[in-house]
Design a protein around this motif. Structure first.
Motif, PDB file in Angstrom:
ATOM      1  N   VAL A   1       0.963  -1.261  -0.148  1.00 18.55           N
ATOM      2  CA  VAL A   1       0.007   0.078  -0.047  1.00 18.55           C
ATOM      3  C   VAL A   1       0.931   1.256   0.092  1.00 18.55           C
ATOM      4  CG1 VAL A   1      -1.746   1.382   1.122  1.00 18.55           C
ATOM      5  CG2 VAL A   1      -1.899  -1.154   1.366  1.00 18.55           C
ATOM      6  N   SER A   2       0.561   2.223  -0.756  1.00 21.87           N
ATOM      7  CA  SER A   2       1.234   3.417  -0.842  1.00 21.87           C
ATOM      8  C   SER A   2       0.191   4.531  -0.729  1.00 21.87           C
ATOM      9  CB  SER A   2       2.041   3.479  -2.069  1.00 21.87           C
ATOM     10  OG  SER A   2       2.597   4.767  -2.253  1.00 21.87           O
ATOM     11  N   VAL A   3       0.384   5.422   0.216  1.00 26.76           N
ATOM     12  CA  VAL A   3      -0.389   6.645   0.473  1.00 26.76           C
ATOM     13  C   VAL A   3       0.465   7.829   0.289  1.00 26.76           C
ATOM     14  CG1 VAL A   3      -1.753   7.699   2.319  1.00 26.76           C
ATOM     15  CG2 VAL A   3      -1.877   5.489   2.324  1.00 26.76           C
ATOM     16  N   THR A   4      -0.067   8.627  -0.523  1.00 25.24           N
ATOM     17  CA  THR A   4       0.470   9.821  -1.077  1.00 25.24           C
ATOM     18  C   THR A   4      -0.409  11.081  -0.864  1.00 25.24           C
ATOM     19  OG1 THR A   4       0.073   9.594  -3.349  1.00 25.24           O
ATOM     20  CG2 THR A   4       2.166   8.832  -2.674  1.00 25.24           C
ATOM     21  N   THR A   5      -0.096  12.384  -0.983  1.00 23.48           N
ATOM     22  CA  THR A   5      -0.864  13.586  -0.766  1.00 23.48           C
ATOM     23  C   THR A   5      -0.630  14.096  -2.148  1.00 23.48           C
ATOM     24  OG1 THR A   5       0.855  14.597   0.368  1.00 23.48           O
ATOM     25  CG2 THR A   5      -0.714  13.608   1.868  1.00 23.48           C
ATOM     26  N   GLU A   6      -1.971  14.684  -2.501  1.00 28.84           N
ATOM     27  CA  GLU A   6      -2.027  15.407  -3.588  1.00 28.84           C
ATOM     28  C   GLU A   6      -2.769  16.799  -3.552  1.00 28.84           C
ATOM     29  OE1 GLU A   6      -3.953  12.880  -6.548  1.00 28.84           O
ATOM     30  OE2 GLU A   6      -2.763  11.209  -6.300  1.00 28.84           O
ATOM     31  N   ASN A   7      -2.083  17.856  -3.439  1.00 28.80           N
ATOM     32  CA  ASN A   7      -2.494  19.123  -3.250  1.00 28.80           C
ATOM     33  C   ASN A   7      -3.160  19.405  -1.918  1.00 28.80           C
ATOM     34  OD1 ASN A   7      -2.107  19.928  -6.023  1.00 28.80           O
ATOM     35  ND2 ASN A   7      -4.021  18.940  -6.720  1.00 28.80           N
ATOM     36  N   VAL A   8      -2.834  18.745  -0.864  1.00 30.12           N
ATOM     37  CA  VAL A   8      -3.161  18.820   0.431  1.00 30.12           C
ATOM     38  C   VAL A   8      -1.882  18.883   1.233  1.00 30.12           C
ATOM     39  CG1 VAL A   8      -5.460  17.988  -0.041  1.00 30.12           C
ATOM     40  CG2 VAL A   8      -3.610  16.355   0.912  1.00 30.12           C
TER      41      VAL A   8
ATOM     42  N   ASP B   1     -10.747   3.645  -8.075  1.00 27.72           N
ATOM     43  CA  ASP B   1     -11.873   4.170  -7.333  1.00 27.72           C
ATOM     44  C   ASP B   1     -11.704   5.604  -7.110  1.00 27.72           C
ATOM     45  OD1 ASP B   1     -13.801   4.673  -5.318  1.00 27.72           O
ATOM     46  OD2 ASP B   1     -13.748   2.557  -4.670  1.00 27.72           O
ATOM     47  N   ARG B   2     -12.275   6.519  -7.786  1.00 26.24           N
ATOM     48  CA  ARG B   2     -12.193   7.898  -7.596  1.00 26.24           C
ATOM     49  C   ARG B   2     -12.975   8.442  -6.313  1.00 26.24           C
ATOM     50  NH1 ARG B   2      -9.271   9.122 -11.724  1.00 26.24           N
ATOM     51  NH2 ARG B   2      -9.493   7.824 -13.604  1.00 26.24           N
ATOM     52  N   ASP B   3     -13.773   7.551  -5.625  1.00 27.49           N
ATOM     53  CA  ASP B   3     -14.376   8.166  -4.746  1.00 27.49           C
ATOM     54  C   ASP B   3     -14.204   7.327  -3.127  1.00 27.49           C
ATOM     55  OD1 ASP B   3     -16.411   9.888  -3.432  1.00 27.49           O
ATOM     56  OD2 ASP B   3     -18.096   8.320  -3.839  1.00 27.49           O
ATOM     57  N   PHE B   4     -12.841   7.452  -3.004  1.00 31.32           N
ATOM     58  CA  PHE B   4     -12.370   6.474  -1.964  1.00 31.32           C
ATOM     59  C   PHE B   4     -12.260   7.333  -0.722  1.00 31.32           C
ATOM     60  CE2 PHE B   4      -8.918   4.003   0.165  1.00 31.32           C
ATOM     61  CZ  PHE B   4      -9.386   2.839   0.103  1.00 31.32           C
TER      62      PHE B   4
ATOM     63  N   PHE C   1      -2.686   2.022  -4.716  1.00 29.44           N
ATOM     64  CA  PHE C   1      -2.282   3.288  -4.551  1.00 29.44           C
ATOM     65  C   PHE C   1      -3.151   4.386  -4.076  1.00 29.44           C
ATOM     66  CE2 PHE C   1       0.069   0.893  -7.657  1.00 29.44           C
ATOM     67  CZ  PHE C   1       1.401   1.040  -7.415  1.00 29.44           C
ATOM     68  N   VAL C   2      -3.159   4.914  -3.021  1.00 26.56           N
ATOM     69  CA  VAL C   2      -3.990   5.985  -2.439  1.00 26.56           C
ATOM     70  C   VAL C   2      -3.414   7.133  -2.432  1.00 26.56           C
ATOM     71  CG1 VAL C   2      -5.584   6.276  -0.312  1.00 26.56           C
ATOM     72  CG2 VAL C   2      -5.091   3.977  -0.986  1.00 26.56           C
ATOM     73  N   GLY C   3      -4.146   8.087  -3.195  1.00 25.11           N
ATOM     74  CA  GLY C   3      -3.536   9.387  -3.422  1.00 25.11           C
ATOM     75  C   GLY C   3      -4.561  10.361  -2.565  1.00 25.11           C
TER      76      GLY C   3
ATOM     77  N   THR D   1     -10.735  13.192   8.440  1.00 28.56           N
ATOM     78  CA  THR D   1     -11.651  12.831   7.324  1.00 28.56           C
ATOM     79  C   THR D   1     -10.914  12.935   5.977  1.00 28.56           C
ATOM     80  OG1 THR D   1     -13.905  13.395   8.516  1.00 28.56           O
ATOM     81  CG2 THR D   1     -13.876  13.275   6.020  1.00 28.56           C
ATOM     82  N   TYR D   2     -10.829  12.062   5.102  1.00 31.36           N
ATOM     83  CA  TYR D   2     -10.068  12.122   4.005  1.00 31.36           C
ATOM     84  C   TYR D   2     -10.691  11.749   2.636  1.00 31.36           C
ATOM     85  CZ  TYR D   2      -6.674  12.294   7.490  1.00 31.36           C
ATOM     86  OH  TYR D   2      -5.746  12.602   8.652  1.00 31.36           O
ATOM     87  N   LYS D   3     -10.574  12.460   1.876  1.00 32.05           N
ATOM     88  CA  LYS D   3     -11.101  11.879   0.197  1.00 32.05           C
ATOM     89  C   LYS D   3      -9.808  11.716  -0.416  1.00 32.05           C
ATOM     90  CE  LYS D   3     -15.362  14.509   0.386  1.00 32.05           C
ATOM     91  NZ  LYS D   3     -16.354  15.430  -0.572  1.00 32.05           N
ATOM     92  N   ALA D   4     -10.087  10.653  -1.263  1.00 28.94           N
ATOM     93  CA  ALA D   4      -8.802  10.158  -1.918  1.00 28.94           C
ATOM     94  C   ALA D   4      -9.085   9.273  -3.480  1.00 28.94           C
ATOM     95  CB  ALA D   4      -8.087   9.238  -1.196  1.00 28.94           C
ATOM     96  N   THR D   5      -8.307   9.142  -4.092  1.00 26.41           N
ATOM     97  CA  THR D   5      -8.503   8.101  -5.243  1.00 26.41           C
ATOM     98  C   THR D   5      -7.688   7.065  -5.028  1.00 26.41           C
ATOM     99  OG1 THR D   5      -6.607   9.337  -6.656  1.00 26.41           O
ATOM    100  CG2 THR D   5      -9.093  10.252  -7.024  1.00 26.41           C
ATOM    101  N   MET D   6      -8.143   5.884  -5.392  1.00 29.05           N
ATOM    102  CA  MET D   6      -7.272   4.754  -5.171  1.00 29.05           C
ATOM    103  C   MET D   6      -7.261   3.734  -6.691  1.00 29.05           C
ATOM    104  SD  MET D   6      -7.327   1.154  -4.679  1.00 29.05           S
ATOM    105  CE  MET D   6      -8.995   0.768  -4.501  1.00 29.05           C
ATOM    106  N   ARG D   7      -5.944   3.546  -6.711  1.00 31.33           N
ATOM    107  CA  ARG D   7      -5.957   2.457  -7.788  1.00 31.33           C
ATOM    108  C   ARG D   7      -5.187   1.194  -7.636  1.00 31.33           C
ATOM    109  NH1 ARG D   7      -1.517   2.024 -12.987  1.00 31.33           N
ATOM    110  NH2 ARG D   7      -2.680   0.883 -13.878  1.00 31.33           N
ATOM    111  N   LEU D   8      -5.982   0.138  -7.959  1.00 32.44           N
ATOM    112  CA  LEU D   8      -5.498  -1.226  -7.457  1.00 32.44           C
ATOM    113  C   LEU D   8      -5.146  -2.197  -8.804  1.00 32.44           C
ATOM    114  CD1 LEU D   8      -5.905  -3.373  -5.257  1.00 32.44           C
ATOM    115  CD2 LEU D   8      -7.992  -3.828  -6.070  1.00 32.44           C
ATOM    116  N   ILE D   9      -4.155  -2.741  -8.308  1.00 33.30           N
ATOM    117  CA  ILE D   9      -3.650  -3.778  -9.426  1.00 33.30           C
ATOM    118  C   ILE D   9      -3.348  -4.953  -8.577  1.00 33.30           C
ATOM    119  CG2 ILE D   9      -1.558  -4.161 -11.016  1.00 33.30           C
ATOM    120  CD1 ILE D   9      -1.274  -1.125 -11.425  1.00 33.30           C
ATOM    121  N   SER D  10      -3.645  -6.049  -9.266  1.00 32.05           N
ATOM    122  CA  SER D  10      -3.464  -7.454  -8.775  1.00 32.05           C
ATOM    123  C   SER D  10      -2.883  -8.329  -9.552  1.00 32.05           C
ATOM    124  CB  SER D  10      -4.632  -8.188  -8.074  1.00 32.05           C
ATOM    125  OG  SER D  10      -5.533  -8.641  -9.050  1.00 32.05           O
ATOM    126  N   THR D  11      -1.786  -9.143  -9.289  1.00 32.85           N
ATOM    127  CA  THR D  11      -1.279  -9.922 -10.460  1.00 32.85           C
ATOM    128  C   THR D  11      -1.254 -11.511 -10.176  1.00 32.85           C
ATOM    129  OG1 THR D  11       0.855  -9.794  -9.138  1.00 32.85           O
ATOM    130  CG2 THR D  11       0.501  -8.301 -10.944  1.00 32.85           C
TER     131      THR D  11
END
Length: 305
Positions: free
Chosen positions: A29-36, A114-117, A76-78, A87-97
């Motif tokens: 899991v990777s959590v990053t901040t975007e414009n915050v 998921d753009r409503d994470f 990937f949670v941004g 309280t946090y709003k984020a986008t999340m991209r998930l990739i499984s292999t």
């Protein structure tokens, strides 16, 4: 009596030191901040570690997974907005292999955004999960995607093998959509959206779209897993699977799971058929895929070069 005591003691000792069964997931899991701005960088690291720990240490199923069988996934949670403290709003991209039998190659199975994470998080509160009742939106999100990944992975190994895990994901959708425990309102659990969690699960469990799931088994188990030994037979199986996907996508245009599948597989499909000597099959493939997935038409055209 002494012998019996020693035997029982030896058995207890073996059980005590027997390694526990591995969990199903091996998540990064990777959590990053975007414009915050988050003033305490340790908060982001702890949030990331708590999410990863829940995914990796919980037993999500009753099955036994060997360490090498764990499903690899990256999340990937941004964080894009902090409406209020905690309280946090984020986008999340998930990739499984998934590994391909007899090779060192790992192929993407799920690629979903998921753009409503959105969720509440406090580092003081341990992150927990329940199959049958709402704990927090974050635990629901992680649990839902855990079961989604496990279900799709099982579909690649057995026809409709993921059904029990989609049922568990449905429980999460239902109790999360109707929860009144917290102030977390998340439209991704409801039918009102279009490209959300409700609809991707609906696609996977809709009997009219069952060809999507049977195609996963044909594509991976009957196709990719034998490609090294029997490439022509593998291509035929993949072609059959894609034909089923195409027919269903035409009957139900805009299906979310079809979009997620081709986003993950377009480049790989092109690579599978590019080295084929069957020109008729290659032309048929390209014509079919450009119809169902025009976004990736340039990739499919390379098959004919």
């Amino acid at each position: 009596m002494k012998y019996q005591f020693l035997t029982a003691l030896s058995l207890l000792t073996l059980l005590a030191f027997r390694p526990a069964a591995a969990q199903e997931l091996l998540a990064e899991v990777s959590v990053t901040t975007e414009n915050v701005t988050i003033s305490d960088p340790t908060l982001v690291r702890q949030m990331q570690n708590d999410m990863q720990s829940l995914l990796n240490t919980r037993a999500w199923t009753e099955e036994t997974y060997r360490p090498e069988e764990r499903i690899k996934l990256k999340m990937f949670v941004g964080i894009t907005e902090i409406p209020t403290n905690g309280t946090y709003k984020a986008t999340m991209r998930l990739i499984s292999t998934r590994p391909i039998y007899g090779t060192g190659y790992e192929t993407n199975v799920v690629s979903f955004t998921d753009r409503d994470f959105q969720f509440n998080y406090s580092p003081q509160n341990p992150l927990d999960f329940s199959r049958n009742s709402f704990v927090s939106n974050l635990s629901s999100l992680l649990g839902f995607y855990a079961y989604l990944v496990i279900g799709i992975d099982r579909d690649t190994f057995a026809p409709l093998g993921g059904s029990p895990y989609y049922d568990l994901a449905r429980n999460i959708v239902n109790y999360s959509a109707n929860q009144t425990t917290t102030n977390e309102v998340d439209g991704g659990w409801r039918e009102a959206g279009s490209r959300n969690r409700y609809w991707i699960l609906n696609n996977l469990t809709d009997p009219q779209l069952q060809a999507f799931r049977t195609a996963l088994y044909g594509y991976y188990r009957l196709g990719m897993d034998i490609f090294i030994e029997k490439p022509d037979q593998a291509r035929t199986a993949v072609m059959t699977a894609l034909t089923g996907l195409q027919q269903t996508a035409v009957n139900r245009p805009g299906t979310l799971f079809a979009r997620a599948f081709f986003d993950a597989k377009a480049e790989e499909i092109a690579n599978i058929f590019r080295t084929s000597n069957n020109q008729q099959q290659k032309q048929q493939l390209v014509t079919m895929l450009i119809e169902v997935d025009p976004t990736n038409s340039a990739k499919y055209q390379t098959v004919l070069r």
